[in-house]
Design an enzyme around this catalytic site. Structure first.
Site, PDB file in Angstrom:
ATOM      1  N   TYR A 132       0.830  -1.201   0.000  1.00  0.00           N
ATOM      2  CA  TYR A 132       0.000   0.000   0.000  1.00  0.00           C
ATOM      3  C   TYR A 132       0.865   1.251   0.000  1.00  0.00           C
ATOM      4  O   TYR A 132       0.666   2.171  -0.809  1.00  0.00           O
ATOM      5  CB  TYR A 132      -0.912  -0.025   1.219  1.00  0.00           C
ATOM      6  CG  TYR A 132      -1.662   1.261   1.463  1.00  0.00           C
ATOM      7  CD1 TYR A 132      -2.781   1.594   0.711  1.00  0.00           C
ATOM      8  CD2 TYR A 132      -1.246   2.151   2.462  1.00  0.00           C
ATOM      9  CE1 TYR A 132      -3.471   2.782   0.930  1.00  0.00           C
ATOM     10  CE2 TYR A 132      -1.928   3.326   2.688  1.00  0.00           C
ATOM     11  CZ  TYR A 132      -3.033   3.640   1.919  1.00  0.00           C
ATOM     12  OH  TYR A 132      -3.700   4.821   2.151  1.00  0.00           O
ATOM     13  N   VAL A 133       1.825   1.298   0.918  1.00  0.00           N
ATOM     14  CA  VAL A 133       2.689   2.479   1.037  1.00  0.00           C
ATOM     15  C   VAL A 133       3.480   2.702  -0.249  1.00  0.00           C
ATOM     16  O   VAL A 133       3.572   3.833  -0.755  1.00  0.00           O
ATOM     17  CB  VAL A 133       3.636   2.320   2.244  1.00  0.00           C
ATOM     18  CG1 VAL A 133       4.736   3.380   2.219  1.00  0.00           C
ATOM     19  CG2 VAL A 133       2.849   2.407   3.549  1.00  0.00           C
TER      20      VAL A 133
END
Length: 217
Positions: A132-133
């Site tokens: 996600y990051v």
């Protein structure tokens, strides 16, 4: 009237954003995945258009943006632990939105990202969170590299609390929580005023009214 395309138009931030845009005299165009979502966004005041972020190419995104003056990328792959969707939605959805906006001459582009995604992750970071990051980080970098009139908003931890109307908007802010509705208020403010062009801001709860916080940032 300004038509504003919202990628991820059925999401929670998008649903909080639509009525704010309508109240400000804009016409939101909610880009949604399936017909079951139409009534929800139309009741809020948006025009609904179908867009399957993962199955549609940049040309299809461009068709969905027809007649629009700005794009808000508010999509996310969801909290289901699917690593692949962090890439196909959070990153590739953004990249296709950027390409499509450029191809049809839409200059204004507001992207909702997440606080701290440029920081180096510890080696033991959970794989889904890492995906996600990294997706958000790379999407932001791609947008910053364009000549679009972009604004990147990086909220802290999102909550479903009632909006306070009080926020911190800054180049760098300490981590904190913020109601989704207050994030939507900041998005609406930068779209309505034209503030934040080629700026990247952290957005968390604070003590400053939204309009003032955006103007001061």
């Amino acid at each position: 009237m300004t038509q504003i395309a919202i990628v991820g138009g059925h999401g929670q931030v998008a649903q909080a954003l639509i009525p704010r845009l309508v109240a400000a005299g804009h016409q939101p165009v909610a880009l949604i995945r399936n017909d079951s979502q139409v009534s929800t966004v139309e009741k809020l005041g948006a025009t609904a258009r179908r867009l399957d972020i993962e199955a549609t190419d940049a040309e299809g995104f461009a068709a969905a943006f027809e007649g629009c003056d700005a794009v808000v990328f508010a999509a996310g792959g969801g909290p289901d632990g699917n690593i692949e969707r962090k890439r196909t939605v959070d990153l590739e959805g953004s990249l296709k939105s950027i390409e499509a906006a450029q191809s049809v001459g839409i200059a204004r582009f507001v992207q909702i990202s997440a606080i701290g995604v440029d920081l180096t992750l510890p080696e033991d970071t959970e794989p889904v969170w890492r995906a996600y990051v990294e997706a958000k980080r790379d999407a932001d970098a791609a947008l910053r590299a364009t000549s679009l009139d972009w604004t990147i908003l990086r909220p802290g931890g999102l909550t479903d609390d009632e909006p306070t109307g009080l926020v911190t908007v800054a180049d760098s802010a300490s981590r904190g929580e913020i109601p989704r509705a207050d994030v939507a208020a900041v998005v609406a403010e930068v779209l309505d005023t034209g503030a934040g062009v080629r700026r990247q801001w952290d957005v968390v709860g604070g003590q400053t009214p939204v309009a003032e916080a955006v103007a001061n940032a």
